[in-house]
Design an enzyme around this catalytic site. Structure first.
Site, short mmCIF file in Angstrom:
data_model
loop_
_atom_site.label_atom_id
_atom_site.label_comp_id
_atom_site.label_asym_id
_atom_site.label_seq_id
_atom_site.Cartn_x
_atom_site.Cartn_y
_atom_site.Cartn_z
N LYS A 53 18.06 -2.75 -13.57
CA LYS A 53 17.32 -2.66 -12.30
C LYS A 53 17.04 -1.19 -11.96
O LYS A 53 15.92 -0.83 -11.58
CB LYS A 53 18.09 -3.36 -11.18
CG LYS A 53 18.10 -4.87 -11.34
CD LYS A 53 19.16 -5.56 -10.49
CE LYS A 53 19.21 -7.06 -10.85
NZ LYS A 53 20.33 -7.77 -10.23
N GLN A 97 25.25 -6.30 -6.17
CA GLN A 97 25.27 -7.14 -7.37
C GLN A 97 26.32 -8.25 -7.25
O GLN A 97 27.50 -7.98 -6.98
CB GLN A 97 25.53 -6.27 -8.62
CG GLN A 97 25.48 -7.03 -9.93
CD GLN A 97 24.11 -7.64 -10.22
OE1 GLN A 97 23.08 -7.00 -10.04
NE2 GLN A 97 24.10 -8.88 -10.67
N ASP A 120 16.68 -8.79 -1.76
CA ASP A 120 17.03 -9.91 -2.65
C ASP A 120 17.37 -11.18 -1.87
O ASP A 120 17.97 -12.10 -2.42
CB ASP A 120 18.18 -9.51 -3.58
CG ASP A 120 18.26 -10.42 -4.81
OD1 ASP A 120 17.27 -11.12 -5.11
OD2 ASP A 120 19.32 -10.44 -5.46
#
Ligand code: NAP
Length: 279
Positions: A53, A97, A120
């Site tokens: 990413k 994450q 996200d």
């Protein structure tokens, strides 16, 4: 039967081409779109994901801040780090994450992310907005699945979509997004009975189980469209590709399917957040 390989690299490339111009224009206004990734602990897959990413950001001219906290980090310390990123005007997107080490309250940490920087879709507000159909930043993998279907002009409306998995970042939001696109949804999970017979009715199958080669071609209706979000050790998806390929009319490979589009979507959400900041 014509068979389409749903090539995520092509879709991702298209998304990134569209972003390049936006990034140049933001930079002319003194803004460099910036994604902060937060990794806690030493899970090797997670390390790879955040590296991919971060690298993807830099490759396209964005900034990435990569925070790596030790395994023993406490929930309160993680939340403090997130708050610092929330308060940093140079940061436009925050990605924590998943999964964090089990002693951390992951939900509490996700909720600490400012919804404006929740690129996200992991906060309950972000998820709720997605479900209600006005979400700015749905979770990236679910959004990527919709983008792939649209890129290949695969009709969603009226189709029966069966999603296998109901996690907050994947199964549930992809079900919500498909519903918003007027599909009829069945969401399956570990307590679902007779999964193969449900899959036999599916026009669109989304595999989000986290079990390698779990879904077999025998279970599917001929001509089904298959999106494999699974990413297991050894680059193996959640579907048994060879047997599913035989029956599918369209199918994503692993790797090179949903994954690259997920990353491109993350970049897109971060750039859009930077554009809002610019206004
Ligand atoms: P997760 O949180 O472990 O959720 C897995 C889901 O599968 C759960 O809802 C679980 O049901 C369900 N499940 C487990 N066993 C089942 C069974 N025998 N039959 C039916 N359903 C079953 O996983 P996740 O985070 O959603 O990730 C799923 C997969 O997607 C993983 O392979 C992950 O690596 C991958 N992934 C890929 C990307 C990408 O960019 N491509 C991004 C995120 C995740 P219960 O709810 O009942 O436990």
């Amino acid at each position: 039967m014509e068979k389409i390989i749903l090539d995520g690299k092509v879709v991702a490339q298209k998304i990134k081409e569209n972003l390049a111009e936006k990034i140049v224009s933001l930079k002319e206004n003194g803004i460099v779109p910036c994604l902060a990734t937060v990794l806690v602990g030493n899970n090797s897959s997670s390390k790879t994901y955040v590296r991919m990413k971060g690298n993807a950001c830099e490759k396209i001219g964005m900034k990435s801040i990569r925070i790596h906290l030790p395994e023993e980090t406490k929930t309160t310390d993680l939340i403090q780090t997130i708050n610092e990123l929330n308060n940093d005007p140079a940061v436009h997107g925050i990605l924590l994450q998943h999964p964090v080490p089990s002693h951390i309250d992951e939900r509490l940490a996700f909720e600490a992310i400012d919804v404006k920087k929740d690129v996200d879709g992991v906060t309950s507000a972000g998820y709720g907005q997605t479900a209600l159909g006005f979400g700015k930043y749905p979770s990236c993998t679910p959004a990527a699945i919709i983008k792939i279907l649209k890129f290949y002009q695969i009709p969603i409306e009226g189709k029966h979509a069966v999603v296998i998995g109901r996690s907050p970042i994947l199964g549930k939001p992809v079900s919500a997004l498909l519903l918003n696109e007027n599909a009829t949804i069945t969401t399956c999970h570990s307590k679902t009975l007779n999964l193969p017979s449900i899959l036999k009715q599916a026009d669109i199958v989304v595999a989000a189980v986290g079990k390698p080669k779990f879904i077999l071609g025998d279970w599917l209706k001929k001509g089904a469209i298959i999106l494999d979000a699974g990413y297991n050790e050894g680059n193996i998806g959640d579907i048994d590709y060879d047997s599913c390929y035989e029956v599918a009319s369209a199918i994503t490979p692993v790797p090179g399917g949903v994954g690259p589009v997920t990353i491109a979507t993350l970049l897109q959400h971060t750039v859009e957040s930077a554009e809002k900041h610019n206004r």
